[in-house]
Design a protein around this motif. Structure first.
Motif: not given
Length: 279
Positions: A63-65, A248-251, A256-257
């Motif tokens: 989702a991040r990328f 922030i929520p994804y990390a 994940q860093k």
């Protein structure tokens, strides 16, 4: 496919309840043929094509990328607005597009052996993300056209709340067409059995319910309300903040860093998106 059918079908039910309470009709009352046509087209482009690409993009690169590539939606909305609505597109927009693409490139490209540039993500996932950005941007402009026709179709004796609830009624039209579109795709692939299995997945259904409330019911309706009160480009710019808000929520959730280069890439992309419409 199953997730999209479920969330859009549940969205139709929730939106029907909202319209019933607010305007006294559990369906998109007063919508004429032109409104249905353009909103249906926006559903096919934004939901069926765009969300199909987006969900598969999530499975490929996360989702991040996926949301980073969705920063392509505002430039696509601006180009579609220029072609379909006659909205202005200045030379500064080209500079902003280059800045946005540079930000995306910083995040997804790296130097390999011999200083050759290589992709840090699968090409399939990147192409799906690009498709999702195109689908959302063009779909938003088609939605604005549909909203305009819907507004023009309102009679003088329409309930006072109807104009305010117009985005929710429009979203219901899009959800109906989108769910039917995904059902048709599943039927063509002879994959309807997977939908039955998904309905019996209690955990999946709980997440689908939350996804429905935050996505098609509240999020999409508010996005249509945004394009009703401002141009599609500025609305798209504000909605493109997702890649920043998701970091922030994804990390936290996935442990994940987040690499500095990815933060830089997101920041540069957001600067490009802002320049695209605010210069």
């Amino acid at each position: 496919m199953s997730a999209n059918v479920l969330r859009l079908s549940m969205a139709v039910v929730f939106l029907a309840l909202i319209l019933w309470v607010s305007v006294g009709h559990p369906y998109p009352v007063y919508a004429n043929g032109q409104a249905w046509l353009w909103l249906a087209l926006s559903a096919l482009v934004g939901y069926v094509f765009g969300d199909w690409c987006l969900f598969n993009c999530y499975l490929s690169i996360g989702a991040r990328f996926g949301q980073l590539l969705m920063t392509l939606a505002p430039p696509m909305a601006a180009i579609a607005g220029w072609l379909l609505l006659g909205e202005s597109l200045s030379w500064t927009a080209l500079i902003a597009m280059v800045v946005t693409l540079t930000g995306i490139g910083i995040s997804i490209l790296s130097r390999g052996e011999g200083h050759k540039v290589k992709l840090t993500l699968p090409l399939k996932g990147i192409l799906l993300g690009v498709g999702a950005g195109i689908g959302q941007g063009v779909g938003l402009v088609l939605s604005k056209i549909g909203l305009t026709h819907y507004l023009e179709a309102l009679p003088s004796d329409a309930p006072e709340a109807m104009e305010t609830m117009l985005p929710f009624a429009s979203t219901m039209i899009r959800a109906i067409v989108g769910s039917l579109g995904f059902l048709a795709l599943m039927a063509l692939q002879k994959d309807l059995g997977r939908l039955k299995a998904a309905v019996h997945d209690a955990t999946g259904m709980r997440y689908a319910l939350v996804m429905t409330l935050f996505g098609p019911v509240v999020g999409v309706s508010l996005s249509l309300m945004a394009v009703e009160y401002t141009n599609a480009g500025i609305a798209s710019t504000l909605m493109a903040l997702t890649p920043v808000l998701i970091l922030i929520p994804y990390a936290f959730i996935y442990k994940q860093k987040i690499r500095p280069r990815e933060i830089l890439g997101v920041t540069v992309s957001m600067v490009g998106v802002a320049l695209f419409f605010l210069l």
